[in-house]
Design a protein around this motif. Structure first.
Motif, short mmCIF file in Angstrom:
data_model
loop_
_atom_site.label_atom_id
_atom_site.label_comp_id
_atom_site.label_asym_id
_atom_site.label_seq_id
_atom_site.Cartn_x
_atom_site.Cartn_y
_atom_site.Cartn_z
N GLN A 118 1.04 -1.25 -0.13
CA GLN A 118 -0.04 -0.13 0.18
C GLN A 118 0.81 1.35 0.05
O GLN A 118 0.86 2.42 -0.81
CB GLN A 118 -0.86 0.09 1.11
CG GLN A 118 -2.17 -0.57 0.89
CD GLN A 118 -2.99 -0.60 2.24
OE1 GLN A 118 -2.79 -0.96 3.40
NE2 GLN A 118 -4.17 0.04 2.31
N ASN A 119 1.87 1.31 1.12
CA ASN A 119 2.86 2.41 1.11
C ASN A 119 3.45 2.74 -0.44
O ASN A 119 3.71 3.80 -0.57
CB ASN A 119 3.55 2.31 2.06
CG ASN A 119 3.00 2.24 3.52
OD1 ASN A 119 1.86 3.04 3.58
ND2 ASN A 119 3.56 1.79 4.53
N ARG A 146 1.32 4.01 -2.95
CA ARG A 146 0.91 5.42 -2.84
C ARG A 146 2.14 6.42 -2.97
O ARG A 146 2.08 7.39 -3.65
CB ARG A 146 0.65 5.73 -1.21
CG ARG A 146 0.41 6.90 -0.74
CD ARG A 146 0.17 6.65 0.59
NE ARG A 146 -1.38 6.51 0.96
CZ ARG A 146 -2.25 7.60 1.03
NH1 ARG A 146 -2.05 8.56 1.21
NH2 ARG A 146 -3.64 7.15 1.27
N ARG A 147 3.48 6.10 -2.76
CA ARG A 147 4.66 6.80 -2.76
C ARG A 147 5.04 6.78 -4.15
O ARG A 147 5.29 8.02 -4.64
CB ARG A 147 5.72 6.06 -1.70
CG ARG A 147 6.89 7.09 -1.37
CD ARG A 147 7.77 6.16 -0.55
NE ARG A 147 8.22 4.96 -1.19
CZ ARG A 147 8.17 3.93 -0.83
NH1 ARG A 147 7.51 3.82 0.73
NH2 ARG A 147 8.52 2.94 -1.12
N GLY A 174 1.46 7.41 -6.73
CA GLY A 174 0.51 8.46 -6.36
C GLY A 174 -1.01 7.74 -6.23
O GLY A 174 -1.90 8.66 -6.64
N VAL A 175 -1.14 6.58 -6.00
CA VAL A 175 -2.53 5.89 -5.99
C VAL A 175 -2.69 5.39 -4.43
O VAL A 175 -1.75 4.56 -4.13
CB VAL A 175 -2.52 4.97 -7.32
CG1 VAL A 175 -3.83 4.26 -7.00
CG2 VAL A 175 -2.34 5.56 -8.59
N ALA A 176 -3.94 5.43 -4.21
CA ALA A 176 -4.29 4.83 -2.84
C ALA A 176 -5.10 3.64 -3.23
O ALA A 176 -5.84 3.69 -4.02
CB ALA A 176 -5.21 5.87 -2.01
N ASP A 207 -6.48 7.87 -7.54
CA ASP A 207 -5.58 8.94 -7.77
C ASP A 207 -5.53 9.99 -6.44
O ASP A 207 -6.37 10.54 -6.16
CB ASP A 207 -5.46 9.55 -8.87
CG ASP A 207 -4.46 10.36 -9.49
OD1 ASP A 207 -3.75 10.06 -10.48
OD2 ASP A 207 -4.11 11.54 -8.97
N LEU A 208 -4.39 10.33 -5.95
CA LEU A 208 -4.40 11.02 -4.82
C LEU A 208 -4.47 12.41 -5.24
O LEU A 208 -4.79 13.19 -4.34
CB LEU A 208 -2.89 10.83 -4.13
CG LEU A 208 -2.72 9.48 -3.19
CD1 LEU A 208 -1.32 9.34 -2.82
CD2 LEU A 208 -3.62 9.71 -2.00
#
Ligand SMILES: Nc1ncnc2c1ncn2[C@@H]1O[C@H](COP(=O)(O)OP(=O)(O)OP(=O)(O)O)[C@@H](O)[C@H]1O
Ligand SMILES: [Mg+2]
Lengths: 90, 334
Positions: free
Chosen positions: B185-186, B189-190, B193-195, B226-227
């Motif tokens: 997950q991290n 995201r990093r 840029g997606v959760a 998309d964050l």
């Protein structure tokens, strides 16, 4: 008359005293014997108990190890096949 | 008549074994509670379906996450629900053996046994997971030889050396397969840029995750949010990327195995080389993990044929032989 009586009394007293001393002695001997027997008995009971405790612990360790043998486990493990679901999330 | 039972109260999955009958229940350790009045709304599969999809007044949680009992009240309700569902009542009063992580604290220990007693158990005993796993994986632990078992679950990695029916060396860390999901997950995201949710992360782990390069390296299309724009977005993840993303928790698991090996008496080292180590638990099913542990320790690793059930089967065997195996329970001195 009074005199005789008093002599008689003292003789009676001395035999009474001897009997009492003898009886005291016998009681003592009995007490010592009883104490001796008692302690021997206690020692025997203790030794027996200790031996049986060792036997007990050997037996319980045996049971423990036997219960873990592959033959003993076979039955419980065979119950594994009846699983409902596969434990996964999807 | 009381039917005695054994429970594997895992951080990810809960399994119940009934004496004489075998495994009767196997479901995710999840409970959904109404925040407003504290009512239990669902447990197991139903509650699992709700994770990440509940309105704000419902909370669906894994109360044992991280190998620690984070919420005593919810844990107690879960145990009570579980016992009720398999037919335990005030009148049946069975004996219960519960598998717990070996690193459990005294307070947690008491919380679990008290919860089981309040739910109707006449006697509640705890057994360490790796001990139960070794019994359930059919290792020859009745012999004076070193048997090494590695249990990698959702929240914990526990490694134990067992000989002559007792634990010789033990090493436990609160790192498990959930930490791999979190690492994925991290990373997404990093780097992208997606959760993504925890269930998606778990799917990625099972589909393309690996601890060591394996034959077929696949890629997968992942959908998340998309964050920046907040809109749904699809990205492509490669197996190599995922391996890189999860390296930290995987390395902690391997390190913990190495530490257990170094704690074991030298006399047993040759047994490990000859017999290998046994891997159980769902986390151990990660592709390439057995190979990686084997490569880093130079000891062969075998996967147990029933990795998800070994622990509850071992505890089940203890309930079948309750008197003879009393010495196995936590707090008894053998
Ligand atoms: N094929 C697979 N590859 C990788 N991981 C998997 C696979 N199948 C299941 N898992 C993971 O295994 C974990 C569940 O394993 P298991 O049921 O042994 O845990 P648990 O016993 O509940 O946890 P713990 O022992 O830590 O309390 C989950 O995190 C799940 O994602
Ligand atoms: Mg487990």
């Amino acid at each position: 008359m009074g005199y005789r009586r008093s002599v008689d009394r003292s003789a009676e007293l001395s035999t009474n005293g001897a009997t009492m001393i003898a009886m005291g002695l016998v009681a003592w001997v009995f007490a010592v014997l009883a104490a001796g027997c008692g302690s021997v008995l206690l020692v025997l009971v203790y030794l027996d108990h200790r031996a049986s405790r060792i036997d007990d612990s050997i037996a319980s360790f045996r049971r423990h190890i036997d219960a873990l043998s592959p033959e003993a486990r076979h039955e419980s493990m065979s119950h594994g096949n009846s699983t409902q679901g596969d434990g996964r999330y999807f | 008549m009381a039917r005695d039972l054994a429970i594997d109260l895992g951080t990810a999955n809960t399994l119940v074994y009934i004496k004489g009958r075998g495994i009767v229940l196997n479901e995710p350790s999840v409970i959904a509670v109404n925040r407003r009045n504290g009512e239990v709304l669902a447990t197991g599969h139903d509650a699992w379906d709700m994770i990440g999809r509940t309105p704000s007044y419902i909370v669906a949680v894994r109360p044992l996450r991280g190998g620690a009992i984070t919420d005593f009240d919810i844990t107690e309700r879960m145990i009570r629900q579980l016992l009720q569902r398999v037919g335990v009542s005030r009148f049946t009063r069975p004996k219960v053996v519960i598998c717990v992580p070996s690193a459990i604290t005294e307070v947690e220990r008491r919380a679990v046994t008290d919860a089981a007693r309040r739910a109707g158990a006449s006697d509640a005993q705890l057994i360490e997971q790796p001990m139960a796993a070794a019994i359930g994986a059919n290792l020859p632990i009745d012999e004076p030889v070193g048997n090494m078992v590695i249990d990698i679950g959702g929240g914990t990695t526990e490694t134990a050396v067992i000989s002559l029916g007792g634990i010789v060396a033990l090493e436990a860390v609160r790192v498990g397969s959930f930490d791999i999901d979190a690492a994925i997950q991290n990373y997404v995201r990093r780097e992208h840029g997606v959760a993504i949710g925890e269930r998606t992360a778990e799917e990625i782990k099972i589909q393309i995750g690996s601890a060591d390069p394996v034959g077929d390296e696949r890629s997968a299309d992942i959908r998340g949010r998309d964050l920046v724009s907040g809109l749904p977005k699809t990205i492509r993840l490669t197996a190599e990327e995922v391996r890189f993303a999860i390296d930290e928790p995987v390395a902690s698991m391997v390190l913990s195995v190495k530490r257990c090996l170094s704690k074991a008496p030298p006399e047993l080292a040759q047994d490990f080389l000859a017999r290998g180590m046994y891997l159980v638990g769902g986390g151990g099913m990660l592709r390439g993990l057995a190979e990686r542990i084997s490569r880093e320790t130079s000891v062969p690793v075998r996967m147990s044929p029933q990795p998800l059930e070994a622990v509850v089967l071992g505890a089940g065997h203890c309930i079948e032989n309750y008197q003879a195996l009393r010495g196995m329970f936590m707090g008894s001195h053998r």
